[in-house]
Motif scaffolding. Structure first.
Motif, PDB file in Angstrom:
ATOM      1  N   ARG A 101       0.853  -0.978  -0.001  1.00  0.00           N
ATOM      2  CA  ARG A 101      -0.119   0.150   0.121  1.00  0.00           C
ATOM      3  C   ARG A 101       0.935   1.312   0.042  1.00  0.00           C
ATOM      4  O   ARG A 101       1.887   1.502   0.967  1.00  0.00           O
ATOM      5  N   SER A 102       0.668   2.010  -0.998  1.00  0.00           N
ATOM      6  CA  SER A 102       1.544   3.449  -1.038  1.00  0.00           C
ATOM      7  C   SER A 102       2.876   3.171  -1.193  1.00  0.00           C
ATOM      8  O   SER A 102       3.801   4.077  -1.427  1.00  0.00           O
ATOM      9  N   VAL A 103       3.422   1.778  -1.726  1.00  0.00           N
ATOM     10  CA  VAL A 103       4.732   1.681  -2.389  1.00  0.00           C
ATOM     11  C   VAL A 103       4.527   0.487  -3.394  1.00  0.00           C
ATOM     12  O   VAL A 103       3.605  -0.392  -3.052  1.00  0.00           O
ATOM     13  N   ILE A 104       5.311   0.369  -4.618  1.00  0.00           N
ATOM     14  CA  ILE A 104       5.202  -0.667  -5.172  1.00  0.00           C
ATOM     15  C   ILE A 104       6.371  -1.759  -4.680  1.00  0.00           C
ATOM     16  O   ILE A 104       7.410  -1.499  -4.247  1.00  0.00           O
ATOM     17  N   GLY A 105       5.938  -2.956  -4.817  1.00  0.00           N
ATOM     18  CA  GLY A 105       6.844  -4.195  -4.639  1.00  0.00           C
ATOM     19  C   GLY A 105       8.237  -4.193  -4.891  1.00  0.00           C
ATOM     20  O   GLY A 105       9.029  -4.123  -4.122  1.00  0.00           O
ATOM     21  N   ARG A 106       8.435  -3.680  -6.098  1.00  0.00           N
ATOM     22  CA  ARG A 106       9.867  -3.727  -6.671  1.00  0.00           C
ATOM     23  C   ARG A 106      10.782  -2.597  -6.003  1.00  0.00           C
ATOM     24  O   ARG A 106      11.829  -2.725  -5.682  1.00  0.00           O
ATOM     25  N   TYR A 107      10.088  -1.464  -5.687  1.00  0.00           N
ATOM     26  CA  TYR A 107      10.932  -0.311  -5.035  1.00  0.00           C
ATOM     27  C   TYR A 107      10.996  -0.903  -3.730  1.00  0.00           C
ATOM     28  O   TYR A 107      12.208  -0.458  -3.327  1.00  0.00           O
ATOM     29  N   PHE A 108      10.157  -1.559  -2.697  1.00  0.00           N
ATOM     30  CA  PHE A 108      10.231  -1.701  -1.600  1.00  0.00           C
ATOM     31  C   PHE A 108      11.407  -2.777  -1.534  1.00  0.00           C
ATOM     32  O   PHE A 108      12.184  -2.993  -0.632  1.00  0.00           O
ATOM     33  N   TYR A 109      11.439  -3.781  -2.323  1.00  0.00           N
ATOM     34  CA  TYR A 109      12.759  -4.762  -2.594  1.00  0.00           C
ATOM     35  C   TYR A 109      13.948  -4.087  -2.466  1.00  0.00           C
ATOM     36  O   TYR A 109      14.783  -4.472  -1.561  1.00  0.00           O
ATOM     37  N   TYR A 110      14.177  -3.090  -3.363  1.00  0.00           N
ATOM     38  CA  TYR A 110      15.553  -2.453  -3.495  1.00  0.00           C
ATOM     39  C   TYR A 110      15.590  -1.712  -2.107  1.00  0.00           C
ATOM     40  O   TYR A 110      16.923  -1.616  -1.593  1.00  0.00           O
ATOM     41  N   TYR A 111      14.585  -1.128  -1.775  1.00  0.00           N
ATOM     42  CA  TYR A 111      14.786  -0.304  -0.482  1.00  0.00           C
ATOM     43  C   TYR A 111      15.408  -1.015   0.956  1.00  0.00           C
ATOM     44  O   TYR A 111      16.199  -0.845   1.477  1.00  0.00           O
ATOM     45  N   ILE A 112      14.294  -2.043   1.023  1.00  0.00           N
ATOM     46  CA  ILE A 112      14.724  -3.049   2.291  1.00  0.00           C
ATOM     47  C   ILE A 112      15.929  -3.874   2.025  1.00  0.00           C
ATOM     48  O   ILE A 112      16.664  -3.855   3.136  1.00  0.00           O
ATOM     49  N   SER A 113      16.290  -4.305   0.887  1.00  0.00           N
ATOM     50  CA  SER A 113      17.528  -4.939   0.747  1.00  0.00           C
ATOM     51  C   SER A 113      18.790  -4.185   1.005  1.00  0.00           C
ATOM     52  O   SER A 113      19.813  -4.707   1.269  1.00  0.00           O
ATOM     53  N   SER A 114      18.514  -2.998   0.806  1.00  0.00           N
ATOM     54  CA  SER A 114      19.745  -2.071   0.908  1.00  0.00           C
ATOM     55  C   SER A 114      19.952  -1.354   2.254  1.00  0.00           C
ATOM     56  O   SER A 114      21.079  -1.281   2.767  1.00  0.00           O
ATOM     57  N   ASN A 115      18.931  -1.553   3.008  1.00  0.00           N
ATOM     58  CA  ASN A 115      18.942  -0.685   4.223  1.00  0.00           C
ATOM     59  C   ASN A 115      18.562  -1.343   5.379  1.00  0.00           C
ATOM     60  O   ASN A 115      18.747  -0.823   6.636  1.00  0.00           O
ATOM     61  N   LEU A 116      17.767  -2.745   5.384  1.00  0.00           N
ATOM     62  CA  LEU A 116      17.418  -3.030   6.997  1.00  0.00           C
ATOM     63  C   LEU A 116      18.721  -3.432   7.564  1.00  0.00           C
ATOM     64  O   LEU A 116      18.623  -3.389   8.752  1.00  0.00           O
ATOM     65  N   ILE A 117      19.836  -3.827   7.140  1.00  0.00           N
ATOM     66  CA  ILE A 117      20.796  -4.201   7.999  1.00  0.00           C
ATOM     67  C   ILE A 117      21.237  -3.101   8.421  1.00  0.00           C
ATOM     68  O   ILE A 117      21.911  -2.825   9.691  1.00  0.00           O
ATOM     69  N   ARG A 118      21.145  -1.652   7.875  1.00  0.00           N
ATOM     70  CA  ARG A 118      21.706  -0.489   8.493  1.00  0.00           C
ATOM     71  C   ARG A 118      20.742  -0.295   9.836  1.00  0.00           C
ATOM     72  O   ARG A 118      21.181   0.118  10.930  1.00  0.00           O
ATOM     73  N   GLU A 119      19.335  -0.615   9.836  1.00  0.00           N
ATOM     74  CA  GLU A 119      18.381  -0.134  10.653  1.00  0.00           C
ATOM     75  C   GLU A 119      18.764  -1.293  12.052  1.00  0.00           C
ATOM     76  O   GLU A 119      18.633  -1.038  13.022  1.00  0.00           O
ATOM     77  N   LEU A 120      19.208  -2.347  11.615  1.00  0.00           N
ATOM     78  CA  LEU A 120      19.277  -3.432  12.555  1.00  0.00           C
ATOM     79  C   LEU A 120      20.389  -3.320  13.500  1.00  0.00           C
ATOM     80  O   LEU A 120      20.465  -3.641  14.555  1.00  0.00           O
ATOM     81  N   GLY A 121      21.447  -2.327  13.013  1.00  0.00           N
ATOM     82  CA  GLY A 121      22.579  -2.239  13.867  1.00  0.00           C
ATOM     83  C   GLY A 121      22.231  -1.363  15.077  1.00  0.00           C
ATOM     84  O   GLY A 121      22.807  -1.698  16.263  1.00  0.00           O
TER      85      GLY A 121
END
Length: 407
Positions: A101-121
């Motif tokens: 919702r309010s985000v497209i899947g392909r964009y979300f894929y790139y975003y989370i695969s790039s940034n989740l590990i930064r947030e987990l820190g």
């Protein structure tokens, strides 16, 4: 004119475009885990099956049909992501993001695969997180722009990342080709010599084929004899034998094996001795030692006869980097593969090439230079892969956080 920026309020993101927003994942999609286990995979199954690995297995069931992003819930947390649009099933420790919702899947894929590990820190003082928790994922902040802009970003990254991945794959393939070439050079040189015009004769060994007419085929026992000297020094250096690495002190490799309780009664090894793991000789567990020390009583230790016309480096190439292990299998015995042993009685009667000493020296010098040249090329290509992977990560991060405009 540079676009206006604003503070995202997130330390690892910094500024974002003024018209972009920060929205938590729980407001952008549904999150759930699967109910399958790895043992449910089926070779050649009908549907993709996502487990906690980069590899995608197959299965005959599906629990979702549609667009989704998946990530491993433990193991390589923050490093494994998949995008799919279709029917699939997934592991009980794999998280699925879907119904966007309010985000497209392909964009979300790139975003989370790039940034989740930064947030987990921020959730863990360690450099790695052992397992993902659902509350963390729900609160994960996502930078979103208008849908049209997300589509442009996703298309841009599909093109750019596709180009980079293509170069990486071609580079990896060329590295494998160089490795095969190195293997063939080693085998060819230690079994055929350096003079392509010399008269040849049949060696009598299938994988060797013809050898120079002036070379001899001799049994190992004419070059090496078995020794069984036992250690009484509790402080002796324990040596281990690794198929890929050769012989090395266990103290340097403690992360890769178990420590011995004692080294009393272990077999003594002198520099230049050959260590053979009779249980894994057919897989190449054979190497000469550059160290003084002791090794497992289960291993066999051999030493060159004083009058043997043999150089350690030449036979290191021969035993470790040719198809000699096939001879160990051929002359070995056992009731099943994992109990296949090449006992000394059989090992010592295997035929090996025995070139004149001067030719052994020439071959050693040639191979040292040749292999060094090939390894240098491989290292150069591996550095290129590292640089491309780094550039790809940087590009995705810059684009999905709005720091780099794509128009």
């Amino acid at each position: 004119m540079a676009r206006a920026m604003k503070d995202s309020g997130i330390e690892w993101i910094g500024d974002i475009p003024a018209d972009w927003n920060v929205i938590k994942t729980k407001h952008l999609c549904d999150i759930s885990t699967g109910n399958q286990d790895t043992i449910n995979r089926v070779d050649g199954g009908d549907y993709p099956f996502f487990i906690r690995s980069k590899n995608v297995e197959r299965i005959n069931t599906y629990s979702f049909d549609g667009e989704a992003v998946l990530t491993a819930g433990d193991g390589d947390v923050g490093k494994i992501f998949h995008y799919i649009d279709g029917k699939f099933d997934y592991h009980q420790r794999v998280y699925k993001f879907s119904d966007f919702r309010s985000v497209i899947g392909r964009y979300f894929y790139y975003y989370i695969s790039s940034n989740l590990i930064r947030e987990l820190g921020k959730y863990n003082a360690k450099t790695t997180v052992e397992s993902l928790r659902l509350p963390w994922l729900k609160e994960f902040p996502v930078i979103v722009s208008k849908i049209e802009e997300q589509q442009q970003i996703a298309q841009y990254l599909d093109d750019k990342v596709g180009q980079i991945d293509s170069i990486i794959e071609k580079t990896k393939s060329s590295i494998e080709e160089y490795k095969k070439y190195k293997q063939s050079i080693m085998t060819e040189t230690v079994t055929k010599g350096l003079d392509p015009t010399v008269m040849m004769k049949d060696s009598g060994v299938e994988w060797i084929g013809d050898i120079p007419e002036h070379w001899d085929m001799v049994k190992i026992k004419s070059l090496l004899y078995e020794i069984n000297e036992r250690n009484v020094d509790e402080n002796a250096v324990l040596l281990s034998l690794f198929t890929a690495l050769g012989v090395a002190p266990r103290s340097e490799m403690e992360e890769k094996g178990n420590k011995a309780v004692t080294v009393i009664n272990y077999k003594i090894v002198k520099r230049g001795d050959l260590i053979v793991n009779k249980l894994l000789a057919w897989m190449g567990a054979i190497a000469f030692s550059d160290y003084e020390g002791v090794t497992s009583p289960d291993y066999d230790v051999y030493r060159f006869h004083e009058n043997a016309e043999a150089l350690t480096e030449f036979y290191e190439w021969y035993f470790r980097f040719t198809k000699f292990k096939d001879d160990c299998y051929k002359f070995g015995r056992g009731i099943m593969m994992m109990r296949w042993r090449t006992y000394p009685a059989q090992f010592k009667n295997i035929y090996v090439v025995n070139p004149p000493l001067e030719e052994q020296k020439q071959i050693i010098d040639y191979l040292k230079q040749k292999i060094a040249d090939i390894d240098q090329l491989i290292d150069k290509k591996q550095r290129l892969i590292t640089e491309l992977e780094s550039y790809k990560k940087s590009l995705i991060y810059e684009v999905v956080t709005g720091k780099k405009e794509i128009n």
